[in-house]
Design a protein around this motif. Structure first.
Motif, PDB file in Angstrom:
ATOM      1  N   ARG A  67       3.095 -16.821 -23.131  1.00 51.30           N
ATOM      2  CA  ARG A  67       4.145 -16.918 -22.113  1.00 51.30           C
ATOM      3  C   ARG A  67       4.480 -15.551 -21.522  1.00 51.30           C
ATOM      4  NH1 ARG A  67       9.579 -20.267 -23.360  1.00 51.30           N
ATOM      5  NH2 ARG A  67      10.679 -19.939 -21.409  1.00 51.30           N
ATOM      6  N   LEU A  68       4.607 -14.547 -22.359  1.00 56.33           N
ATOM      7  CA  LEU A  68       4.920 -13.210 -21.857  1.00 56.33           C
ATOM      8  C   LEU A  68       3.747 -12.630 -21.072  1.00 56.33           C
ATOM      9  CD1 LEU A  68       6.753 -11.716 -24.958  1.00 56.33           C
ATOM     10  CD2 LEU A  68       7.768 -12.720 -22.914  1.00 56.33           C
ATOM     11  N   GLY A  69       2.546 -12.834 -21.578  1.00 55.13           N
ATOM     12  CA  GLY A  69       1.366 -12.331 -20.889  1.00 55.13           C
ATOM     13  C   GLY A  69       1.154 -13.001 -19.550  1.00 55.13           C
ATOM     14  N   VAL A  70       1.320 -14.318 -19.523  1.00 49.43           N
ATOM     15  CA  VAL A  70       1.161 -15.057 -18.266  1.00 49.43           C
ATOM     16  C   VAL A  70       2.216 -14.621 -17.260  1.00 49.43           C
ATOM     17  CG1 VAL A  70       1.347 -17.355 -17.214  1.00 49.43           C
ATOM     18  CG2 VAL A  70      -0.072 -17.010 -19.237  1.00 49.43           C
ATOM     19  N   ARG A  71       3.423 -14.394 -17.723  1.00 58.22           N
ATOM     20  CA  ARG A  71       4.484 -13.912 -16.827  1.00 58.22           C
ATOM     21  C   ARG A  71       4.089 -12.560 -16.228  1.00 58.22           C
ATOM     22  NH1 ARG A  71       6.794 -11.793 -13.731  1.00 58.22           N
ATOM     23  NH2 ARG A  71       8.973 -11.726 -13.171  1.00 58.22           N
ATOM     24  N   GLY A  72       3.432 -11.725 -17.051  1.00 58.07           N
ATOM     25  CA  GLY A  72       2.969 -10.434 -16.558  1.00 58.07           C
ATOM     26  C   GLY A  72       1.896 -10.572 -15.493  1.00 58.07           C
ATOM     27  N   VAL A  73       0.976 -11.507 -15.691  1.00 52.44           N
ATOM     28  CA  VAL A  73      -0.092 -11.744 -14.705  1.00 52.44           C
ATOM     29  C   VAL A  73       0.515 -12.254 -13.395  1.00 52.44           C
ATOM     30  CG1 VAL A  73      -2.102 -13.179 -14.147  1.00 52.44           C
ATOM     31  CG2 VAL A  73      -1.904 -12.127 -16.411  1.00 52.44           C
ATOM     32  N   VAL A  74       1.394 -13.229 -13.505  1.00 49.58           N
ATOM     33  CA  VAL A  74       2.028 -13.784 -12.308  1.00 49.58           C
ATOM     34  C   VAL A  74       2.844 -12.706 -11.592  1.00 49.58           C
ATOM     35  CG1 VAL A  74       3.727 -15.471 -11.480  1.00 49.58           C
ATOM     36  CG2 VAL A  74       1.997 -16.151 -13.150  1.00 49.58           C
ATOM     37  N   GLY A  75       3.543 -11.871 -12.371  1.00 49.03           N
ATOM     38  CA  GLY A  75       4.308 -10.775 -11.777  1.00 49.03           C
ATOM     39  C   GLY A  75       3.410  -9.781 -11.050  1.00 49.03           C
ATOM     40  N   ALA A  76       2.251  -9.486 -11.638  1.00 51.99           N
ATOM     41  CA  ALA A  76       1.307  -8.564 -10.993  1.00 51.99           C
ATOM     42  C   ALA A  76       0.764  -9.159  -9.693  1.00 51.99           C
ATOM     43  CB  ALA A  76       0.166  -8.222 -11.947  1.00 51.99           C
ATOM     44  N   LEU A  77       0.452 -10.456  -9.707  1.00 46.33           N
ATOM     45  CA  LEU A  77      -0.036 -11.116  -8.493  1.00 46.33           C
ATOM     46  C   LEU A  77       1.024 -11.084  -7.393  1.00 46.33           C
ATOM     47  CD1 LEU A  77      -1.801 -14.154 -10.136  1.00 46.33           C
ATOM     48  CD2 LEU A  77      -2.906 -12.483  -8.647  1.00 46.33           C
ATOM     49  N   ARG A  78       2.241 -11.371  -7.758  1.00 48.34           N
ATOM     50  CA  ARG A  78       3.318 -11.363  -6.754  1.00 48.34           C
ATOM     51  C   ARG A  78       3.600  -9.955  -6.257  1.00 48.34           C
ATOM     52  NH1 ARG A  78       7.036 -15.939  -9.758  1.00 48.34           N
ATOM     53  NH2 ARG A  78       5.580 -17.643  -9.316  1.00 48.34           N
ATOM     54  N   GLY A  79       3.569  -8.987  -7.179  1.00 54.92           N
ATOM     55  CA  GLY A  79       3.770  -7.598  -6.781  1.00 54.92           C
ATOM     56  C   GLY A  79       2.666  -7.093  -5.877  1.00 54.92           C
ATOM     57  N   MET A  80       1.458  -7.534  -6.159  1.00 55.61           N
ATOM     58  CA  MET A  80       0.307  -7.162  -5.336  1.00 55.61           C
ATOM     59  C   MET A  80       0.531  -7.601  -3.891  1.00 55.61           C
ATOM     60  SD  MET A  80      -3.504  -8.646  -5.828  1.00 55.61           S
ATOM     61  CE  MET A  80      -4.583  -8.812  -4.441  1.00 55.61           C
ATOM     62  N   GLU A  81       0.981  -8.830  -3.736  1.00 55.84           N
ATOM     63  CA  GLU A  81       1.218  -9.347  -2.391  1.00 55.84           C
ATOM     64  C   GLU A  81       2.396  -8.640  -1.732  1.00 55.84           C
ATOM     65  OE1 GLU A  81       1.447 -13.607  -2.981  1.00 55.84           O
ATOM     66  OE2 GLU A  81      -0.722 -13.787  -2.656  1.00 55.84           O
ATOM     67  N   LYS A  82       3.458  -8.410  -2.489  1.00 60.16           N
ATOM     68  CA  LYS A  82       4.654  -7.767  -1.931  1.00 60.16           C
ATOM     69  C   LYS A  82       4.346  -6.351  -1.455  1.00 60.16           C
ATOM     70  CE  LYS A  82       9.433  -6.731  -2.862  1.00 60.16           C
ATOM     71  NZ  LYS A  82      10.601  -7.446  -3.237  1.00 60.16           N
ATOM     72  N   ASP A  83       3.551  -5.616  -2.238  1.00 62.22           N
ATOM     73  CA  ASP A  83       3.262  -4.225  -1.904  1.00 62.22           C
ATOM     74  C   ASP A  83       1.955  -4.053  -1.127  1.00 62.22           C
ATOM     75  OD1 ASP A  83       5.587  -3.139  -3.160  1.00 62.22           O
ATOM     76  OD2 ASP A  83       4.636  -3.480  -5.097  1.00 62.22           O
ATOM     77  N   ALA A  84       1.318  -5.175  -0.756  1.00 58.34           N
ATOM     78  CA  ALA A  84       0.064  -5.158   0.009  1.00 58.34           C
ATOM     79  C   ALA A  84      -0.993  -4.288  -0.666  1.00 58.34           C
ATOM     80  CB  ALA A  84       0.324  -4.711   1.447  1.00 58.34           C
ATOM     81  N   LEU A  85      -1.196  -4.519  -1.963  1.00 56.92           N
ATOM     82  CA  LEU A  85      -2.191  -3.780  -2.727  1.00 56.92           C
ATOM     83  C   LEU A  85      -3.457  -4.608  -2.879  1.00 56.92           C
ATOM     84  CD1 LEU A  85       0.057  -2.339  -5.584  1.00 56.92           C
ATOM     85  CD2 LEU A  85      -0.643  -1.219  -3.454  1.00 56.92           C
ATOM     86  N   SER A  86      -4.541  -3.937  -3.180  1.00 60.42           N
ATOM     87  CA  SER A  86      -5.815  -4.616  -3.419  1.00 60.42           C
ATOM     88  C   SER A  86      -5.966  -4.905  -4.914  1.00 60.42           C
ATOM     89  CB  SER A  86      -6.973  -3.734  -2.959  1.00 60.42           C
ATOM     90  OG  SER A  86      -7.101  -2.604  -3.820  1.00 60.42           O
ATOM     91  N   ILE A  87      -6.941  -5.725  -5.235  1.00 62.69           N
ATOM     92  CA  ILE A  87      -7.264  -6.014  -6.628  1.00 62.69           C
ATOM     93  C   ILE A  87      -7.615  -4.716  -7.356  1.00 62.69           C
ATOM     94  CG2 ILE A  87      -9.069  -7.056  -8.071  1.00 62.69           C
ATOM     95  CD1 ILE A  87      -8.919  -9.507  -6.155  1.00 62.69           C
ATOM     96  N   ASP A  88      -8.412  -3.857  -6.745  1.00 62.26           N
ATOM     97  CA  ASP A  88      -8.787  -2.587  -7.365  1.00 62.26           C
ATOM     98  C   ASP A  88      -7.560  -1.710  -7.626  1.00 62.26           C
ATOM     99  OD1 ASP A  88     -11.614  -3.050  -7.429  1.00 62.26           O
ATOM    100  OD2 ASP A  88     -11.746  -2.503  -5.312  1.00 62.26           O
ATOM    101  N   GLU A  89      -6.632  -1.677  -6.687  1.00 61.36           N
ATOM    102  CA  GLU A  89      -5.430  -0.860  -6.875  1.00 61.36           C
ATOM    103  C   GLU A  89      -4.579  -1.403  -8.015  1.00 61.36           C
ATOM    104  OE1 GLU A  89      -4.443   0.952  -2.508  1.00 61.36           O
ATOM    105  OE2 GLU A  89      -4.277  -1.229  -2.733  1.00 61.36           O
ATOM    106  N   VAL A  90      -4.404  -2.713  -8.073  1.00 65.76           N
ATOM    107  CA  VAL A  90      -3.597  -3.300  -9.148  1.00 65.76           C
ATOM    108  C   VAL A  90      -4.230  -3.010 -10.504  1.00 65.76           C
ATOM    109  CG1 VAL A  90      -2.776  -5.463 -10.170  1.00 65.76           C
ATOM    110  CG2 VAL A  90      -2.497  -5.049  -7.724  1.00 65.76           C
ATOM    111  N   ASP A  91      -5.540  -3.150 -10.618  1.00 68.87           N
ATOM    112  CA  ASP A  91      -6.177  -2.854 -11.901  1.00 68.87           C
ATOM    113  C   ASP A  91      -6.032  -1.382 -12.276  1.00 68.87           C
ATOM    114  OD1 ASP A  91      -6.774  -5.394 -12.710  1.00 68.87           O
ATOM    115  OD2 ASP A  91      -8.939  -5.218 -12.433  1.00 68.87           O
TER     116      ASP A  91
END
Length: 190
Positions: free
Chosen positions: A2-26
C-alpha cells in the motif's frame, strides 16, 4: 504494497504536474534519494505494468482510496506494453540501446538521462547530502522531490496505525523492500 503503490501513484501524478519525463523521474526517485537504481519506472517494468494496474485497482477497491493510474498507463496495459516480459513498457531495450516511452505520443525515443549540473554534483555524495541537496533543487526537479517525499511521508504517518503496530514497523518494512530491490541482479541498469 500500500505504501509503495501510493509512492508510485504519487510519482506518476507528480510527473504530470511538473511536466517531467520518465527519465527525469527515475533520476529523481532512485539513488539520489537512497532508493534502488531501478527507481520508479524501471521497477515498474521489472514487476510488470499490468501488475501495477492490478494492484492499484485492487487497493483502490479495498480501501476506497484514489490509486487511479493515468490514462496513458492504462493504455499501455491495453496495448500489452507490460515491461520486461513483453519487451517494452516504460523502457524498451534494442540491442545495447535503451529507449524511453513518451507518454504524450506513446512512442519510444532514445533515453535522455537528465544532464543537470546540480544532479551531477550530488551523484557521488553521501546519502544524507544527496537527500538534502535534492530537497534544495530549484525548479520542477526540486518541486517534484519535495512534494513526492512529503506526500509519501505524510501518507505513511497517516496510515501507519492502520497498517502496523507502530511507525518503526513501517520503516522496517519499507527498508526491507528497498534492500530487496537494490539487491536485484538487473544487469545493465536502464
Amino acid at each position: 504494497n500500500r505504501l509503495g503503490v501510493r509512492g508510485v501513484v504519487g510519482a506518476l501524478r507528480g510527473m504530470e504536474k511538473d511536466a517531467l519525463s520518465i527519465d527525469e523521474v527515475d533520476a529523481l526517485t532512485g539513488p539520489l534519494i537512497g532508493r534502488p537504481n531501478s527507481a520508479t519506472f524501471r521497477t515498474g517494468d521489472i514487476s510488470g505494468v499490468d501488475v501495477i494496474a492490478h494492484v492499484t485497482k485492487g487497493l483502490g477497491d479495498a480501501t476506497g482510496e484514489d490509486f487511479a493510474l493515468p490514462q496513458w498507463v492504462r493504455d499501455m496495459v491495453a496495448a500489452k506494453r507490460l515491461g520486461d516480459k513483453t519487451g517494452g513498457g516504460f523502457y524498451q531495450k534494442k540491442g545495447k540501446d535503451i529507449f524511453t516511452l513518451d507518454p504524450t505520443t506513446a512512442q519510444y525515443g532514445p533515453q535522455k538521462k537528465p544532464d543537470h549540473p546540480a544532479l551531477a554534483k550530488l551523484a557521488n555524495r553521501p546519502l544524507r547530502e544527496r537527500v538534502q541537496g535534492a530537497l534544495k533543487l530549484e525548479g520542477p526537479y526540486g518541486e517534484f522531490v519535495r512534494r513526492t517525499l512529503f506526500e509519501s511521508a505524510h501518507y505513511a504517518l497517516e496510515k501507519s496505525p492502520e497498517l502496523a503496530h507502530d511507525p518503526v514497523a513501517v520503516d522496517r518494512a519499507m527498508a526491507s523492500t528497498d534492500r530487496a530491490l537494490s539487491g536485484m541482479r538487473l544487469g545493465n541498469e536502464y
